[in-house]
Design a protein around this motif. Sequence first.
Motif, mmCIF file in Angstrom:
data_model
loop_
_atom_site.group_PDB
_atom_site.id
_atom_site.type_symbol
_atom_site.label_atom_id
_atom_site.label_comp_id
_atom_site.label_asym_id
_atom_site.label_seq_id
_atom_site.Cartn_x
_atom_site.Cartn_y
_atom_site.Cartn_z
ATOM 1 N N ARG A 82 0.834 -1.200 0.000
ATOM 2 C CA ARG A 82 0.000 0.000 0.000
ATOM 3 C C ARG A 82 0.870 1.251 0.000
ATOM 4 N N THR A 83 0.465 2.226 -0.777
ATOM 5 C CA THR A 83 1.217 3.476 -0.865
ATOM 6 C C THR A 83 0.624 4.565 0.024
ATOM 7 N N ASP A 84 -0.458 4.267 0.738
ATOM 8 C CA ASP A 84 -1.107 5.281 1.575
ATOM 9 C C ASP A 84 -0.836 5.097 3.068
ATOM 10 N N ALA A 97 -2.063 8.485 4.148
ATOM 11 C CA ALA A 97 -1.280 9.459 3.385
ATOM 12 C C ALA A 97 -1.839 9.543 1.967
ATOM 13 N N LYS A 98 -1.703 10.698 1.374
ATOM 14 C CA LYS A 98 -2.164 10.898 -0.010
ATOM 15 C C LYS A 98 -0.983 10.723 -0.946
ATOM 16 N N ASP A 99 -1.151 9.866 -1.940
ATOM 17 C CA ASP A 99 -0.119 9.672 -2.960
ATOM 18 C C ASP A 99 -0.649 10.284 -4.254
ATOM 19 N N ARG A 101 0.784 11.041 -6.986
ATOM 20 C CA ARG A 101 1.315 10.508 -8.244
ATOM 21 C C ARG A 101 0.873 9.083 -8.539
ATOM 22 N N LEU A 102 0.097 8.482 -7.654
ATOM 23 C CA LEU A 102 -0.346 7.105 -7.853
ATOM 24 C C LEU A 102 -1.214 7.012 -9.106
ATOM 25 N N HIS A 104 -0.732 8.117 -11.990
ATOM 26 C CA HIS A 104 -0.788 9.385 -12.720
ATOM 27 C C HIS A 104 -0.683 9.171 -14.231
ATOM 28 N N LYS A 116 -6.187 4.180 -8.705
ATOM 29 C CA LYS A 116 -5.801 5.404 -7.997
ATOM 30 C C LYS A 116 -6.135 5.339 -6.505
ATOM 31 N N ARG A 117 -6.748 4.262 -6.076
ATOM 32 C CA ARG A 117 -7.135 4.050 -4.670
ATOM 33 C C ARG A 117 -7.927 5.229 -4.116
#
Length: 164
Positions: A82-84, A97-99, A101-102, A104, A116-117
Motif C-alpha cells: 500500500r502506498t497510503d 497518506a495521499k499519494d 502521483r499514484l 498518474h 488510484k485508490r
Amino acid sequence: MHAHVPLTVLLLAALLIRDGAAIWCYRCTSATPGCADNFNWRGIGFLGEQCPESNDICVKVTERRGAKETITRDCLSALSFRTDIPADKYEGCRPAAKDLRLAHYVNHTIKEHDVKRDYFTDTTFCFCFLDHRCNGASGLHMSALAGAAALLLPLLLLGTLQSH
C-alpha cells in the motif's frame, strides 16, 4: 558465585525475549465473521498469528465510503504494497497518506480496479505494538497487564539485585 546468578538470569531472559520478539496480530478482514468493528475473536476462530518480521507492528485499517465500511487487521509488513501508509507509525490512529502521483500515467477506464485508490473517501490506519493482538481493540490502548508488568519488573529486578 551467588552474585553472578541474577546477572546470568537477566542475560538468559534477554536472549529469550530477543528471539521471541515477533508480535502476534489478528489477521482478518471485515468480510470474516467477528472481524468487523464489533470485534469478537471467538467469531474468527483463532487467537491471531505471529507476524513474519521481528520488528513488525499490528495494524487496523478502516476504510469508509458513505455507509460502507471495510476493516482490515494485519501485520504492517503484510500491507507493504500500500502506498497510503502514514509515515508516522507510532501507537495510535491517523489518516492515510495521499499519494498524488499514484496511477498518474495510467489510462485505465475500468473503475472497479481502483488503480488510484480513491474509492474510499476516508481511510484510517491504527498502529499498535506494545501488546500482542492489540489490533483487536476498537480504541487501541496498552493493556492493564502490560502496564503492570512494566511497573513491577524493575522493582522485582532491583529487589533481586540488592538481595545478593
